[in-house]
Scaffold this motif. Sequence first.
Motif, PDB file in Angstrom:
ATOM      1  N   SER B  20     -57.046  44.638  15.287  1.00  0.00           N
ATOM      2  CA  SER B  20     -56.306  45.902  15.370  1.00  0.00           C
ATOM      3  C   SER B  20     -57.235  47.070  15.639  1.00  0.00           C
ATOM      4  O   SER B  20     -56.803  48.105  16.127  1.00  0.00           O
ATOM      5  N   THR B  21     -58.528  46.918  15.321  1.00  0.00           N
ATOM      6  CA  THR B  21     -59.470  48.002  15.629  1.00  0.00           C
ATOM      7  C   THR B  21     -59.541  48.246  17.131  1.00  0.00           C
ATOM      8  O   THR B  21     -59.697  49.375  17.564  1.00  0.00           O
ATOM      9  N   PHE B  22     -59.408  47.175  17.920  1.00  0.00           N
ATOM     10  CA  PHE B  22     -59.435  47.336  19.370  1.00  0.00           C
ATOM     11  C   PHE B  22     -58.271  48.202  19.830  1.00  0.00           C
ATOM     12  O   PHE B  22     -58.406  49.051  20.683  1.00  0.00           O
ATOM     13  N   LYS B  32     -63.307  60.033  12.222  1.00  0.00           N
ATOM     14  CA  LYS B  32     -64.699  59.645  12.019  1.00  0.00           C
ATOM     15  C   LYS B  32     -64.792  58.303  11.308  1.00  0.00           C
ATOM     16  O   LYS B  32     -65.585  57.438  11.679  1.00  0.00           O
ATOM     17  N   GLU B  33     -63.895  58.120  10.326  1.00  0.00           N
ATOM     18  CA  GLU B  33     -63.936  56.856   9.575  1.00  0.00           C
ATOM     19  C   GLU B  33     -63.605  55.672  10.467  1.00  0.00           C
ATOM     20  O   GLU B  33     -64.128  54.583  10.301  1.00  0.00           O
ATOM     21  N   ASP B  34     -62.688  55.926  11.447  1.00  0.00           N
ATOM     22  CA  ASP B  34     -62.325  54.836  12.336  1.00  0.00           C
ATOM     23  C   ASP B  34     -63.521  54.380  13.143  1.00  0.00           C
ATOM     24  O   ASP B  34     -63.698  53.190  13.401  1.00  0.00           O
ATOM     25  N   TYR B  35     -64.348  55.365  13.565  1.00  0.00           N
ATOM     26  CA  TYR B  35     -65.538  54.984  14.319  1.00  0.00           C
ATOM     27  C   TYR B  35     -66.453  54.119  13.474  1.00  0.00           C
ATOM     28  O   TYR B  35     -66.982  53.117  13.929  1.00  0.00           O
ATOM     29  N   LEU B  39     -67.474  50.364  14.237  1.00  0.00           N
ATOM     30  CA  LEU B  39     -68.855  49.892  14.320  1.00  0.00           C
ATOM     31  C   LEU B  39     -69.047  48.678  13.428  1.00  0.00           C
ATOM     32  O   LEU B  39     -69.636  47.676  13.817  1.00  0.00           O
ATOM     33  N   ARG B  40     -68.478  48.795  12.201  1.00  0.00           N
ATOM     34  CA  ARG B  40     -68.700  47.729  11.241  1.00  0.00           C
ATOM     35  C   ARG B  40     -67.977  46.454  11.653  1.00  0.00           C
ATOM     36  O   ARG B  40     -68.497  45.369  11.536  1.00  0.00           O
ATOM     37  N   LYS B  41     -66.754  46.630  12.143  1.00  0.00           N
ATOM     38  CA  LYS B  41     -65.941  45.446  12.384  1.00  0.00           C
ATOM     39  C   LYS B  41     -66.207  44.800  13.734  1.00  0.00           C
ATOM     40  O   LYS B  41     -65.933  43.624  13.922  1.00  0.00           O
ATOM     41  N   VAL B  42     -66.648  45.583  14.727  1.00  0.00           N
ATOM     42  CA  VAL B  42     -66.832  45.026  16.060  1.00  0.00           C
ATOM     43  C   VAL B  42     -68.302  44.973  16.452  1.00  0.00           C
ATOM     44  O   VAL B  42     -68.803  43.930  16.870  1.00  0.00           O
ATOM     45  N   PHE B  43     -68.972  46.081  16.263  1.00  0.00           N
ATOM     46  CA  PHE B  43     -70.354  46.136  16.738  1.00  0.00           C
ATOM     47  C   PHE B  43     -71.266  45.218  15.925  1.00  0.00           C
ATOM     48  O   PHE B  43     -72.064  44.469  16.493  1.00  0.00           O
ATOM     49  N   VAL B  44     -71.120  45.261  14.612  1.00  0.00           N
ATOM     50  CA  VAL B  44     -72.019  44.474  13.767  1.00  0.00           C
ATOM     51  C   VAL B  44     -71.877  42.964  14.034  1.00  0.00           C
ATOM     52  O   VAL B  44     -72.880  42.283  14.245  1.00  0.00           O
TER      53      VAL B  44
END
Lengths: 282, 368
Positions: B20-22, B32-35, B39-44
Amino acid sequence: MAYLELNNIHKTYGQGDNATEVLSNINLSIEEGEFVAIVGFTGSGKTTLVNLINGLLEPTKGEVLYKGVPVQGTSHERGVIFQNYSLLPWLTVGQNVFMAVKEAFPKKSKKELNEIVSAYVEMVSLTPAINKRPKELSGGMRQRVAVARALAMKPEMIIMDEPLGALDALTRGNLQDEILNIWGKDKRTALLITNDVDEGIYMADRIIPLRPGPNATLGPEFKIDIERPRDKTEMNDNANFKETRNAIIEYLMDIGDERKSQAKEEFVLPELSPKDFVNQFK
Amino acid sequence: MKQSITLGKVTKFMGLGFLSTFKDLFTGKLGKEDYISFLRKVFVPLASILLFIGLWHMGAKSLYNTEAEFKIEKALTDQGPEAAEALRACIASGESSCQPNTLPSPAQVWGSYKSLLRDHNIISADKAAFAEKTAALNEKRIAAGKEAITYTGRPSFVDQIFRSLKTVFAGFLLALLIAVPLGIFIGLSPTLKSAFNWFIQIFKPVSPVVWYLLVFMIVKTLLIDSNEDSSFTISFISVGLCSMWATLVNTAMGVSSVDKDYINVAKVLKLGPFQKIFKVVLPSSLPLIFTGLKITLSVAWMVLIAIELLAQSPGLGLFVWEEFQNGANDSNAKIIVAMFVIGIIGFLLDRLMLTIQNAVSFDKTDAI
């Protein structure tokens, strides 16, 4: 012959050395159509007493007579409203009530049963929530479902185990009135267990304090001679109300003090000091 | 009040909440929190995947060099410097006959994956052609009461996956049909519980290999008259028996530990024994039963590989074993491809069970 009679009831949990007598020598008789309240501290054995009357438990000694016949197991004639609602979380409000109604009237058609369900859900004004599950409801709404479930079985006697204990004061007041309304309509016999003296006085004809367990037993009864329908605000100025209320509270306070003074003597701590772990290994 | 079904709800329901983040990213409603959460859910995870592949690549390279050096050294002592020089040139040229046999690199595995897919396409085309060719003949044969001619060529990798899934589901179904009813009976009756306890305690830790051998002994004799290939029967029964214990234990526990309040309700309503089981006991133990079934399915998938390998039943396990025996220069890479496929399918099966569990049972934490 009284409608419900408890003769010299004793209830003991555990065996041998571990045995604790929770209730001793309970004598109680309730007439048909009467509204009796039993008031007591938490942990004084109120729920045990209720379960003896509704048939979930059997007394160790003595007998419970319902219409002159010893109680054996539960019966649809005695409806129970539990302290913690005990709704089945996987069923909706309607289904919870339906399940009870179906058991109480196995011969009725599905249509008739559904009519009874909607009538009682309507009575506790939960029709908009009939298809919701208990977790979607507030505490007060859940308790109303429990009330509807117990009453929809049309029991001759209603046994209520601290039904409003977990509710806030406002919801409590409303539900008290609702229960009284229902009781007033066809004058069923009612037994209310509560820890709230005011609630007892507002609702019942008679109040009996339960002296706290272990060895809990019933105290002297207090008659409430206030005309129905009762009004909460007026009652506060009623001399009779004040007198009874003070008498009951005084009685309960005395028991409490008694218990405290006993407690002082009973618990003598043994002489123990922590082990010296540091020097142990030297 | 009507509840709408949104993408977010569906993915969360299936335990794929990160998807759902996508959606949030593309619909542009981001604070800001969404970013940070993006980052945490997709980038990491992406970064850790890249790191994993990097480490794998370097590890494979170093293993490759060690193996190559060893080969050259051996050629030098056995056959002299000329042979060693020739081998060095051969390895450097990348010719497949003299490559060192070791852990394949990510690139090799990806290549093997693509070659397996190509292979599948070729076999599928072959199958289609065969079906077309034999269609007319088969019609005649069926009309004459004979059996149709079927394709008996080599199965492709994708075919093996589906056969494995078939075996796992057959085994899972068997486990469900044995463990759930038995668990209910054991949970309801203390007598049955003590009768079965030794049985559960002793057979639960038995290894898949031994289960296979046990089933083999029995099924071989039972099917002694039949000419059919019994490897599928043996493997799915072994998978079922290996994996059913978690469900059995969880069901028995769930049934025997129903909340006392619900039992009191059943008593006060005077439900009959049948009603009590189906209306109160079972719904209340569903969460635990499903936890058991989830474990059962993942255990079934895990032991499947070993059992297929032993039973010579077609599927991923046999594929892995055959590739290992084959020893071709891309066999190791194909084994790693199979490993990833097994892992990903295991993960998807777990999510599937979670979805079913969420759909049929109530949340225990919300229950009062």
